[in-house]
Design a protein around this motif. Structure first.
Motif, short mmCIF file in Angstrom:
data_model
loop_
_atom_site.label_atom_id
_atom_site.label_comp_id
_atom_site.label_asym_id
_atom_site.label_seq_id
_atom_site.Cartn_x
_atom_site.Cartn_y
_atom_site.Cartn_z
N THR A 1 -6.78 2.17 -9.77
CA THR A 1 -6.74 3.42 -10.55
C THR A 1 -7.50 4.53 -9.80
N PHE A 2 -8.66 4.20 -9.26
CA PHE A 2 -9.45 5.20 -8.53
C PHE A 2 -8.62 5.74 -7.36
N ASP A 3 -8.10 4.83 -6.53
CA ASP A 3 -7.36 5.24 -5.33
C ASP A 3 -6.06 5.97 -5.68
N SER A 4 -5.44 5.60 -6.81
CA SER A 4 -4.16 6.22 -7.18
C SER A 4 -4.34 7.60 -7.77
N PHE A 5 -5.37 7.78 -8.62
CA PHE A 5 -5.54 9.05 -9.33
C PHE A 5 -6.49 10.01 -8.62
N ASP A 6 -7.32 9.49 -7.74
CA ASP A 6 -8.27 10.37 -7.02
C ASP A 6 -8.49 9.78 -5.62
N PRO A 7 -7.48 9.88 -4.73
CA PRO A 7 -7.59 9.22 -3.42
C PRO A 7 -8.75 9.72 -2.58
N VAL A 8 -9.05 11.02 -2.66
CA VAL A 8 -10.15 11.57 -1.86
C VAL A 8 -11.48 11.01 -2.35
N GLY A 9 -11.64 10.97 -3.68
CA GLY A 9 -12.87 10.42 -4.27
C GLY A 9 -13.02 8.95 -3.92
N ALA A 10 -11.91 8.20 -3.93
CA ALA A 10 -11.97 6.77 -3.62
C ALA A 10 -12.42 6.54 -2.19
N GLN A 11 -11.93 7.38 -1.29
CA GLN A 11 -12.34 7.25 0.11
C GLN A 11 -13.83 7.58 0.25
N ALA A 12 -14.23 8.64 -0.46
CA ALA A 12 -15.63 9.06 -0.41
C ALA A 12 -16.56 7.98 -0.98
N ALA A 13 -16.06 7.22 -1.95
CA ALA A 13 -16.89 6.17 -2.56
C ALA A 13 -16.89 4.89 -1.74
N GLY A 14 -16.21 4.91 -0.61
CA GLY A 14 -16.23 3.77 0.31
C GLY A 14 -15.28 2.65 -0.06
N LEU A 15 -14.23 2.94 -0.83
CA LEU A 15 -13.26 1.89 -1.18
C LEU A 15 -12.40 1.53 0.03
N PRO A 16 -11.96 0.28 0.14
CA PRO A 16 -11.09 -0.10 1.28
C PRO A 16 -9.67 0.41 1.06
N ILE A 17 -9.47 1.70 1.32
CA ILE A 17 -8.21 2.33 0.89
C ILE A 17 -6.98 1.80 1.63
N ARG A 18 -7.15 1.41 2.89
CA ARG A 18 -6.00 0.88 3.64
C ARG A 18 -5.56 -0.48 3.06
N PHE A 19 -6.55 -1.29 2.74
CA PHE A 19 -6.27 -2.60 2.15
C PHE A 19 -5.58 -2.42 0.79
N ILE A 20 -6.08 -1.46 0.00
CA ILE A 20 -5.48 -1.20 -1.32
C ILE A 20 -4.04 -0.73 -1.15
N SER A 21 -3.84 0.16 -0.17
CA SER A 21 -2.50 0.73 0.04
C SER A 21 -1.49 -0.37 0.43
N ILE A 22 -1.87 -1.22 1.38
CA ILE A 22 -0.95 -2.28 1.82
C ILE A 22 -0.74 -3.30 0.69
N GLY A 23 -1.81 -3.63 -0.01
CA GLY A 23 -1.71 -4.57 -1.13
C GLY A 23 -0.77 -4.04 -2.21
N PHE A 24 -0.90 -2.74 -2.50
CA PHE A 24 -0.04 -2.17 -3.53
C PHE A 24 1.42 -2.16 -3.08
N LEU A 25 1.65 -1.83 -1.81
CA LEU A 25 3.04 -1.83 -1.31
C LEU A 25 3.67 -3.21 -1.43
N LEU A 26 2.87 -4.24 -1.18
CA LEU A 26 3.39 -5.62 -1.30
C LEU A 26 3.77 -5.92 -2.76
N LEU A 27 2.89 -5.52 -3.70
CA LEU A 27 3.20 -5.73 -5.12
C LEU A 27 4.44 -4.95 -5.51
N LEU A 28 4.52 -3.71 -5.00
CA LEU A 28 5.68 -2.86 -5.32
C LEU A 28 6.98 -3.47 -4.77
N SER A 29 6.88 -4.06 -3.58
CA SER A 29 8.09 -4.66 -2.99
C SER A 29 8.57 -5.85 -3.84
N ILE A 30 7.62 -6.63 -4.37
CA ILE A 30 7.99 -7.77 -5.22
C ILE A 30 8.59 -7.25 -6.53
#
Lengths: 276, 276
Positions: B150-179
């Motif tokens: 939710t953080f990365d989807s609704f506030d990507p800049v804030g998520a990056q600033a908070a130190g979230l693993p945004i690349r991992f989240i992005s790839i993980g979400f794409l995999l879920l979306l593909s399924i």
């Protein structure tokens, strides 16, 4: 209690360009430091380097916290300069602030989480629009939420990248006073980037003035002097006092050859290696 | 209606997939990825055609192609795949590949219709089981990663600033979306995947203020569309996908009308209060 920061001979390169050169300064726990400088001087890069988002070429950064929290993202709260927010989504302010909570693998919020969100909203004066959609809030109200989101993890250092840009003078003043109150009440160390010298001068304990490759740090009185700024910019700069306001402008005076801060006890401190 | 096994299977499979699509759709909309979902559906089409050519289950072919594409997109960077030109090229390439495999296989005409427009009424108990397992996996991952997502989807800049693993989240979400897309194709077909993946979420994001309510409402709207589609198709013999799209489309425009009416009422009330 806030954490201290010690930066020693920091060099940072971005895309082959040296953005920060031999930068050394300390921030004492609970101190409010204003960062001023022209566009492209490396102010944002400095904050991002403190967060570990930009690699250090040489030099060192040490953060001295109270040991209760670990990891830079927990010790440091950061409100970036710009946000990408979808104005179509009616996401409410309370949810937006809660995004900043530490991320655990449970989707619900605990009582403690809710208390932290409420406290962050109280201290930023944003409780009254907690249930309004963020898309419907003014620029000043949104900035309060961005700061509340950075505060919700109870950080010891708060990095604020131009939170007052794009706000009218009244809103700038309100927001700056909120930040000063957070600094005083929570004893959090604050690094606040702004282009408004007068706003910074009003609230900051000290100023870090950065230009391309040069810097100066000291109290407002020490840094905002014609000879210091002239040396930093490498061109004549005049600092004038008009009533209670400071006006910084270019002038035709020839710059002095020294760059140092004059301390109250009569000593001088060399601030930067200047070669004009 | 429920005395027929095929209707029971269709209702179970349709409900499971609708709940999952409604939930993931909220993040698809927030992350600005509806056309990536559409691209996945076309990639899934060619995967299913490839599976038919090999004589294996089309769902396996779809999953193979969509998951491989998710990893490729995640590796190359999602920004590149947001560009209209790239999307149109990828869509046409995979539709072409799909047609090639179908022309090489012996089950051409029926298979084309099923893959492009869905086969929910012809779904087997084994397919229902597979869809249930995959949906449970997708929903579990969404629940576990809910806060970060939710953080990365609704506030990507804030998520990056908070130190979230945004690349991992992005790839993980794409995999879920593909399924999720591969599953949705089974119900509404490759061409109508928007119907379940984005329309319900687009309605929900305009009607509610919190992410959890958006997910609940989006899933509910998705389920209503599927159930109404199945019932109407049973009594009229028209395609299920047509009714699902018609119901979801009607709900979408009704929600727009309701929002306009509500905002006009608020404006009129404000004017009246000002006048008094």
């Amino acid at each position: 209690m806030g954490a201290g920061i010690k930066v020693d001979r920091l060099n940072v390169c971005l895309g082959g360009n040296r953005v920060l050169r031999d930068l050394s300064f300390t921030v004492n726990p609970g101190e409010f430091v204003g960062i001023i400088g022209p566009n492209g001087a490396g102010k944002t890069t400095l904050l991002r380097t403190l967060l570990g988002m930009v690699p250090v070429e040489s030099g060192s950064i040490s953060i001295q916290g109270d040991g209760k929290t670990s990891g830079s993202s927990m010790i440091i709260g950061y409100a970036p300069q710009s946000r990408q927010l979808d104005t179509e989504t009616l996401l409410r302010a309370w949810d937006f602030v809660s995004f900043g909570l530490p991320h655990k693998f449970r989707p619900w919020l605990t009582k403690r989480d809710r208390k932290n969100v409420q406290e962050a909203m109280r201290v930023t004066d944003s409780e009254r629009f907690a249930h309004k959609p963020i898309a419907k809030l003014s620029g000043g109200e949104r900035q309060r939420l961005f700061i509340a989101q950075a505060l919700v993890r109870n950080p010891q250092i708060l990095l604020l990248d131009e939170p007052t840009s794009n706000l009218d003078p009244g809103a700038q003043e309100n927001l700056a006073s909120v930040i000063a109150r957070i600094n005083a009440e929570k004893k959090i160390s604050v690094l606040f980037i702004s282009h408004d010298v007068n706003l910074i001068a009003q609230y900051a304990h000290r100023i870090l003035y950065i230009t391309k490759g040069q810097y100066a740090i000291g109290t407002v009185k020490q840094v905002l002097q014609s000879n210091v700024l002239t040396r930093l910019y490498g061109a004549p700069v005049e600092v004038m006092h008009v009533g209670s306001k400071l006006i910084v402008s270019t002038s035709s005076n020839k710059p002095d050859s020294s760059i140092c801060l004059h301390h109250d006890n009569g000593t001088q401190e060399v601030l930067a290696n200047v070669s004009v | 209606m429920f005395q027929y096994d095929f209707m029971q299977h269709a209702f179970i499979a349709g409900t499971i997939v609708a709940i999952m699509c409604g939930a993931i759709g909220v993040f698809v909309i927030a992350r600005g990825l509806p056309f990536i979902a559409h691209t996945f559906s076309h990639i899934g089409f060619s995967g299913a055609a490839f599976a038919l050519y090999l004589g294996i289950d089309p769902l396996n072919g779809m999953l193979l192609f969509t998951c491989a594409s998710a990893l490729a997109i995640g590796r190359l960077g999602i920004k590149m795949f947001r560009k209209d030109a790239v999307i149109s090229v990828v869509l046409s390439i995979f539709l072409g590949i799909g047609l090639l495999f179908l022309s090489l296989s012996s089950k051409q005409s029926n298979a084309i219709t099923s893959l492009l427009f869905g086969t929910v009424l012809g779904i087997s108990p084994l397919d229902v089981e597979k869809l249930a397992i995959l949906s449970a996996f997708v929903l579990s991952m969404l629940i576990l990663g809910y806060k970060m997502l939710t953080f990365d989807s609704f506030d990507p800049v804030g998520a990056q600033a908070a130190g979230l693993p945004i690349r991992f989240i992005s790839i993980g979400f794409l995999l879920l979306l593909s399924i999720a897309t591969a599953e949705a194709v089974q119900i509404v077909g490759a061409l109508l995947v928007f119907t379940l993946m984005t329309t319900p979420a687009a309605i929900a994001q305009r009607l509610t203020h919190s992410v959890s309510r958006m997910i609940f409402l989006s899933s509910l709207i998705s389920v209503i569309g599927v159930w109404a589609g199945l019932v109407l198709a049973f009594y009229t013999n028209a395609p299920v996908s047509f009714f699902i799209t018609a119901v979801e489309g009607t709900l979408y425009f009704a929600s727009l009308g309701w929002i306009n009416y509500r905002e006009r009422s608020i404006r009129e009330n404000t004017v009246t209060l000002d006048a008094t």
